[in-house]
Scaffold this active site. Structure first.
Site, PDB file in Angstrom:
ATOM      1  N   SER A 112       0.818  -1.206   0.000  1.00  0.00           N
ATOM      2  CA  SER A 112       0.000   0.000   0.000  1.00  0.00           C
ATOM      3  C   SER A 112       0.856   1.261   0.000  1.00  0.00           C
ATOM      4  O   SER A 112       1.865   1.348   0.693  1.00  0.00           O
ATOM      5  CB  SER A 112      -0.901  -0.004   1.238  1.00  0.00           C
ATOM      6  OG  SER A 112      -1.595   1.211   1.364  1.00  0.00           O
ATOM      7  N   GLY A 133      -3.723   3.763   1.188  1.00  0.00           N
ATOM      8  CA  GLY A 133      -4.494   3.842   2.420  1.00  0.00           C
ATOM      9  C   GLY A 133      -5.788   4.624   2.264  1.00  0.00           C
ATOM     10  O   GLY A 133      -5.807   5.707   1.676  1.00  0.00           O
ATOM     11  N   VAL A 138       3.833  11.060   4.409  1.00  0.00           N
ATOM     12  CA  VAL A 138       2.726  11.515   3.566  1.00  0.00           C
ATOM     13  C   VAL A 138       1.481  11.782   4.398  1.00  0.00           C
ATOM     14  O   VAL A 138       0.744  12.729   4.155  1.00  0.00           O
ATOM     15  CB  VAL A 138       2.449  10.495   2.444  1.00  0.00           C
ATOM     16  CG1 VAL A 138       1.186  10.856   1.675  1.00  0.00           C
ATOM     17  CG2 VAL A 138       3.644  10.419   1.499  1.00  0.00           C
ATOM     18  N   LEU A 183      -1.213   9.625   4.992  1.00  0.00           N
ATOM     19  CA  LEU A 183      -2.452   8.973   4.543  1.00  0.00           C
ATOM     20  C   LEU A 183      -3.371   9.895   3.748  1.00  0.00           C
ATOM     21  O   LEU A 183      -4.595   9.872   3.903  1.00  0.00           O
ATOM     22  CB  LEU A 183      -3.216   8.396   5.747  1.00  0.00           C
ATOM     23  CG  LEU A 183      -2.474   7.343   6.553  1.00  0.00           C
ATOM     24  CD1 LEU A 183      -3.231   7.009   7.830  1.00  0.00           C
ATOM     25  CD2 LEU A 183      -2.241   6.086   5.733  1.00  0.00           C
ATOM     26  N   ASN A 235      -6.244  -1.018   1.741  1.00  0.00           N
ATOM     27  CA  ASN A 235      -5.598  -0.747   3.017  1.00  0.00           C
ATOM     28  C   ASN A 235      -6.464   0.260   3.779  1.00  0.00           C
ATOM     29  O   ASN A 235      -6.782   1.328   3.253  1.00  0.00           O
ATOM     30  CB  ASN A 235      -4.192  -0.188   2.771  1.00  0.00           C
ATOM     31  CG  ASN A 235      -3.435   0.113   4.048  1.00  0.00           C
ATOM     32  OD1 ASN A 235      -3.655   1.137   4.684  1.00  0.00           O
ATOM     33  ND2 ASN A 235      -2.522  -0.764   4.414  1.00  0.00           N
ATOM     34  N   ASN A 263      -4.218  -1.059   8.622  1.00  0.00           N
ATOM     35  CA  ASN A 263      -3.004  -0.368   9.038  1.00  0.00           C
ATOM     36  C   ASN A 263      -3.187   0.081  10.485  1.00  0.00           C
ATOM     37  O   ASN A 263      -3.811   1.105  10.753  1.00  0.00           O
ATOM     38  CB  ASN A 263      -2.746   0.832   8.126  1.00  0.00           C
ATOM     39  CG  ASN A 263      -1.581   1.678   8.605  1.00  0.00           C
ATOM     40  OD1 ASN A 263      -0.798   1.256   9.463  1.00  0.00           O
ATOM     41  ND2 ASN A 263      -1.454   2.877   8.051  1.00  0.00           N
ATOM     42  N   CYS A 303      -1.589   3.584  13.037  1.00  0.00           N
ATOM     43  CA  CYS A 303      -2.168   4.922  13.135  1.00  0.00           C
ATOM     44  C   CYS A 303      -2.310   5.357  14.595  1.00  0.00           C
ATOM     45  O   CYS A 303      -2.530   4.532  15.475  1.00  0.00           O
ATOM     46  CB  CYS A 303      -3.548   4.953  12.486  1.00  0.00           C
ATOM     47  SG  CYS A 303      -3.537   4.475  10.761  1.00  0.00           S
TER      48      CYS A 303
END
Length: 303
Positions: free
Chosen positions: A21, A46, A71, A73, A99, A127, A130
């Site tokens: 991803s 994502g 980045v 997300l 993702n 994911n 986070c």
């Protein structure tokens, strides 16, 4: 030609090569470079419940043997994905996997539920690296309790193959893997990026806008390989290995360490056709070593 097919839970894959991803867009961006239907699985960028702008620039920095990114997300949200992206990718003849990220277990679960309704998306990858906005910003994936809470919430509302992507920024990744397995994960993928930093010594400032970011690329491979080996011994669900894979030799190391499938990430930026080269290289190695199936070498490390 060896049999390259593998299974991740109920998910059948024609070969064990997947894309990571955030490194392969929605797949469409690479259609001019590789036949998308010949990749075992494509994990799209994502996706979150609400749109996210991501972090300020600069948010990428090159490092020796790798790169840092923060980045953040950036995406247009799950509803945009369902309405605009899904119609463009649903007929690609491979496993299109989303993702999913969030800031609370409820966010994750709602996002997953909306994707659950899409017929041609057979799996999601959670994911869990986070930050938990309700609990001081610590990443869900760095504690057994946090990781389990997300998987439990999602499992109640998501009914297809559930892959959980583990953070390497932990004390015992095997304990986290066991915690998500206990709550219903069908597979774990590892590793996500390692936290890192780079500094501009002339400006005396970090190279990234938020100071730190995720390290990926060849530099992380030895760490990823070690963690995959540890997790594969600790759980009974399939393990997907990623982290610095750019050649068939890299992939075969991960299989021997216990991975059933692998994901290629940062290497896609350097060579958009790397997935096919790795797939073909795996097949050539298996043929040369008299292996009829890639599954013969999964966990075959002699320790």
């Amino acid at each position: 030609m060896a049999d390259l097919s593998v299974k991740i839970g109920n998910l059948g894959m024609k070969n064990p090569v997947m894309t990571a991803s955030g490194t392969f867009g929605y797949g469409l961006e690479f259609a001019d470079f590789v036949p998308l239907e010949e990749i075992g699985g494509i994990i799209v960028k994502g996706t979150t419940l609400a749109p996210r702008q991501g972090n300020d620039y600069p948010r990428m920095a090159e490092t020796p043997q790798g790169m840092l990114n923060c980045v953040g997300l950036q995406n247009k949200g799950v509803d945009y994905f369902c309405e605009h992206i899904y119609p463009q990718i649903k007929d690609i003849d491979t496993n299109m996997i989303v993702n999913v990220s969030g800031s609370s277990p409820e966010d994750y679960a709602e996002c997953a539920a909306r994707i659950d309704a899409l017929d041609r998306i057979p799996a999601i990858e959670l994911n869990i690296s986070c930050p938990n906005v309700k609990d001081g910003g610590m990443a869900f994936g760095v504690t057994c309790e946090g990781a389990a809470s997300v998987v439990k919430a999602v499992r109640q509302r998501y009914h297809k193959t559930l892959i959980v992507k583990l953070s390497p920024n932990v004390t015992s990744i095997a304990d986290i893997a066991r915690a998500v397995e206990a709550e219903g994960a069908d597979s774990v993928s590892l590793i996500n990026t390692l936290m890192g930093m780079a500094i501009d010594i002339e400006r005396r400032k970090p190279l990234l806008s938020i100071s730190t970011g995720g390290l990926s690329g060849p530099a992380v491979k030895p760490v990823a390989l070690r963690m995959v080996w540890q997790v594969a011994k600790a759980v009974n669900i399939p393990v997907i290995g990623l982290g610095g894979i750019s050649t068939a030799t890299d992939a075969i190391e991960f299989f021997m360490a216990g991975a059933t499938a692998i994901e290629i990430g940062t290497a896609n930026f350097l060579d958009p056709a790397v997935t096919m080269k790795v797939r073909n290289g795996i097949n050539e190695w298996l043929d040369n070593h008299g292996c009829k199936s890639v599954t013969e070498i999964v966990g075959a490390l002699d320790v």
